[in-house]
Write a protein that holds these residues in place. Sequence first.
Motif, PDB file in Angstrom:
ATOM      1  N   LYS A  79       0.820  -1.206   0.000  1.00  0.00           N
ATOM      2  CA  LYS A  79       0.000   0.000   0.000  1.00  0.00           C
ATOM      3  C   LYS A  79       0.862   1.268   0.000  1.00  0.00           C
ATOM      4  O   LYS A  79       0.334   2.368  -0.016  1.00  0.00           O
ATOM      5  CB  LYS A  79      -0.918   0.010   1.230  1.00  0.00           C
ATOM      6  N   THR A  80       2.183   1.121   0.009  1.00  0.00           N
ATOM      7  CA  THR A  80       3.080   2.276   0.118  1.00  0.00           C
ATOM      8  C   THR A  80       4.121   2.277  -0.995  1.00  0.00           C
ATOM      9  O   THR A  80       4.387   1.255  -1.630  1.00  0.00           O
ATOM     10  CB  THR A  80       3.836   2.268   1.461  1.00  0.00           C
ATOM     11  N   ILE A  81       4.743   3.418  -1.186  1.00  0.00           N
ATOM     12  CA  ILE A  81       5.837   3.548  -2.152  1.00  0.00           C
ATOM     13  C   ILE A  81       7.055   2.746  -1.698  1.00  0.00           C
ATOM     14  O   ILE A  81       7.888   2.348  -2.505  1.00  0.00           O
ATOM     15  CB  ILE A  81       6.196   5.027  -2.379  1.00  0.00           C
ATOM     16  N   PHE A  82       7.145   2.482  -0.388  1.00  0.00           N
ATOM     17  CA  PHE A  82       8.279   1.716   0.142  1.00  0.00           C
ATOM     18  C   PHE A  82       8.301   0.293  -0.396  1.00  0.00           C
ATOM     19  O   PHE A  82       9.328  -0.373  -0.343  1.00  0.00           O
ATOM     20  CB  PHE A  82       8.233   1.679   1.672  1.00  0.00           C
ATOM     21  N   PHE A  83       7.189  -0.176  -0.906  1.00  0.00           N
ATOM     22  CA  PHE A  83       7.128  -1.493  -1.531  1.00  0.00           C
ATOM     23  C   PHE A  83       7.397  -1.397  -3.027  1.00  0.00           C
ATOM     24  O   PHE A  83       8.169  -2.172  -3.584  1.00  0.00           O
ATOM     25  CB  PHE A  83       5.747  -2.130  -1.298  1.00  0.00           C
ATOM     26  N   TRP A  84       6.752  -0.448  -3.682  1.00  0.00           N
ATOM     27  CA  TRP A  84       6.790  -0.393  -5.143  1.00  0.00           C
ATOM     28  C   TRP A  84       8.122   0.104  -5.703  1.00  0.00           C
ATOM     29  O   TRP A  84       8.549  -0.350  -6.769  1.00  0.00           O
ATOM     30  CB  TRP A  84       5.630   0.443  -5.665  1.00  0.00           C
ATOM     31  N   ALA A  85       8.793   1.014  -5.026  1.00  0.00           N
ATOM     32  CA  ALA A  85      10.078   1.506  -5.525  1.00  0.00           C
ATOM     33  C   ALA A  85      11.104   0.369  -5.633  1.00  0.00           C
ATOM     34  O   ALA A  85      11.717   0.193  -6.694  1.00  0.00           O
ATOM     35  CB  ALA A  85      10.594   2.635  -4.645  1.00  0.00           C
ATOM     36  N   PRO A  86      11.300  -0.449  -4.582  1.00  0.00           N
ATOM     37  CA  PRO A  86      12.232  -1.571  -4.731  1.00  0.00           C
ATOM     38  C   PRO A  86      11.761  -2.603  -5.752  1.00  0.00           C
ATOM     39  O   PRO A  86      12.574  -3.201  -6.455  1.00  0.00           O
ATOM     40  CB  PRO A  86      12.285  -2.194  -3.338  1.00  0.00           C
TER      41      PRO A  86
END
Length: 119
Positions: free
Chosen positions: A31-38
Amino acid sequence: MSAIYRAVIKAADPAVPQALRPFWQHPAGPKTIFFWAPAFKWGLVIAGIGDLQRPAEKLSLSQSGSLAATGLIWSRYSLVIVPKNYSLFAVNVFVAATQCYQFYRAIAYAQSQKVVEKI
Protein backbone atom coordinates in the motif's frame (compact mmCIF):
# COMPACT_ATOMS: atom_id res chain seq x y z
CA MET A 1 -2.76 9.47 -10.52
CA SER A 2 -2.79 9.10 -6.73
CA ALA A 3 -6.60 9.18 -6.76
CA ILE A 4 -6.60 6.17 -9.08
CA TYR A 5 -4.07 4.38 -6.90
CA ARG A 6 -6.10 5.03 -3.75
CA ALA A 7 -9.23 3.74 -5.51
CA VAL A 8 -7.46 0.53 -6.55
CA ILE A 9 -6.13 -0.02 -3.01
CA LYS A 10 -9.56 0.66 -1.53
CA ALA A 11 -11.15 -1.85 -3.93
CA ALA A 12 -8.48 -4.50 -3.26
CA ASP A 13 -8.48 -4.03 0.52
CA PRO A 14 -11.51 -6.27 1.25
CA ALA A 15 -10.20 -9.00 -1.07
CA VAL A 16 -6.90 -9.48 0.77
CA PRO A 17 -6.95 -12.80 2.66
CA GLN A 18 -6.55 -12.70 6.44
CA ALA A 19 -3.24 -14.57 6.22
CA LEU A 20 -1.77 -11.78 4.06
CA ARG A 21 -3.12 -8.91 6.19
CA PRO A 22 0.12 -8.34 8.15
CA PHE A 23 2.04 -7.99 4.88
CA TRP A 24 -0.69 -5.82 3.35
CA GLN A 25 -0.85 -3.50 6.36
CA HIS A 26 2.93 -3.31 6.95
CA PRO A 27 4.44 0.21 6.81
CA ALA A 28 6.60 -0.98 3.88
CA GLY A 29 3.87 -3.12 2.33
CA PRO A 30 2.16 -2.92 -1.07
CA LYS A 31 0.00 0.00 0.00
CA THR A 32 3.08 2.28 0.12
CA ILE A 33 5.84 3.55 -2.15
CA PHE A 34 8.28 1.72 0.14
CA PHE A 35 7.13 -1.49 -1.53
CA TRP A 36 6.79 -0.39 -5.14
CA ALA A 37 10.08 1.51 -5.53
CA PRO A 38 12.23 -1.57 -4.73
CA ALA A 39 9.93 -3.79 -6.80
CA PHE A 40 10.55 -1.73 -9.92
CA LYS A 41 14.25 -1.28 -9.12
CA TRP A 42 14.75 -5.00 -9.75
CA GLY A 43 14.73 -3.95 -13.40
CA LEU A 44 18.20 -2.49 -12.86
CA VAL A 45 19.37 -5.83 -11.49
CA ILE A 46 17.91 -7.69 -14.45
CA ALA A 47 19.59 -5.24 -16.85
CA GLY A 48 22.91 -5.67 -15.02
CA ILE A 49 22.65 -9.44 -15.26
CA GLY A 50 21.82 -9.12 -18.94
CA ASP A 51 24.94 -6.98 -19.41
CA LEU A 52 27.13 -9.82 -18.15
CA GLN A 53 27.02 -11.10 -21.75
CA ARG A 54 28.10 -7.69 -23.10
CA PRO A 55 31.73 -7.44 -24.23
CA ALA A 56 33.90 -5.64 -21.68
CA GLU A 57 34.93 -2.98 -24.20
CA LYS A 58 31.29 -1.87 -24.42
CA LEU A 59 30.93 -1.29 -20.64
CA SER A 60 30.86 2.21 -19.22
CA LEU A 61 33.13 2.78 -16.24
CA SER A 62 31.20 5.86 -15.14
CA GLN A 63 27.81 4.14 -15.39
CA SER A 64 28.94 1.01 -13.58
CA GLY A 65 30.73 3.03 -10.92
CA SER A 66 27.82 5.33 -10.25
CA LEU A 67 25.31 2.46 -10.09
CA ALA A 68 27.61 0.52 -7.75
CA ALA A 69 27.99 3.56 -5.49
CA THR A 70 24.24 4.17 -5.56
CA GLY A 71 23.59 0.55 -4.61
CA LEU A 72 26.00 0.74 -1.69
CA ILE A 73 24.68 4.06 -0.41
CA TRP A 74 21.02 3.05 -0.63
CA SER A 75 21.76 -0.32 0.97
CA ARG A 76 22.97 1.51 4.04
CA TYR A 77 20.11 4.01 3.94
CA SER A 78 17.46 1.27 3.74
CA LEU A 79 18.58 -0.05 7.12
CA VAL A 80 18.62 3.38 8.77
CA ILE A 81 15.17 4.64 7.76
CA VAL A 82 11.99 3.88 9.67
CA PRO A 83 10.46 1.49 8.83
CA LYS A 84 13.48 -0.62 7.93
CA ASN A 85 13.00 -1.62 4.33
CA TYR A 86 14.56 -5.02 3.74
CA SER A 87 13.26 -5.28 0.18
CA LEU A 88 15.03 -2.00 -0.64
CA PHE A 89 18.16 -3.36 1.05
CA ALA A 90 18.06 -6.58 -0.98
CA VAL A 91 17.59 -4.89 -4.35
CA ASN A 92 20.37 -2.40 -3.65
CA VAL A 93 22.80 -5.11 -2.58
CA PHE A 94 22.14 -6.85 -5.90
CA VAL A 95 22.50 -3.58 -7.86
CA ALA A 96 25.83 -2.93 -6.12
CA ALA A 97 27.06 -6.49 -6.64
CA THR A 98 26.24 -6.65 -10.36
CA GLN A 99 27.68 -3.21 -11.02
CA CYS A 100 30.84 -3.80 -8.97
CA TYR A 101 31.45 -6.88 -11.11
CA GLN A 102 30.81 -4.90 -14.30
CA PHE A 103 33.16 -2.17 -13.03
CA TYR A 104 35.82 -4.81 -12.38
CA ARG A 105 35.37 -6.24 -15.89
CA ALA A 106 35.72 -2.79 -17.47
CA ILE A 107 38.87 -1.97 -15.48
CA ALA A 108 40.41 -5.38 -16.22
CA TYR A 109 39.76 -4.82 -19.92
CA ALA A 110 41.31 -1.34 -19.81
CA GLN A 111 44.38 -2.73 -18.04
CA SER A 112 44.73 -5.52 -20.60
CA GLN A 113 44.59 -2.96 -23.39
CA LYS A 114 47.46 -1.01 -21.78
CA VAL A 115 49.54 -4.20 -21.70
CA VAL A 116 48.79 -4.90 -25.36
CA GLU A 117 49.77 -1.33 -26.33
CA LYS A 118 53.18 -1.75 -24.63
CA ILE A 119 53.95 -4.84 -26.68
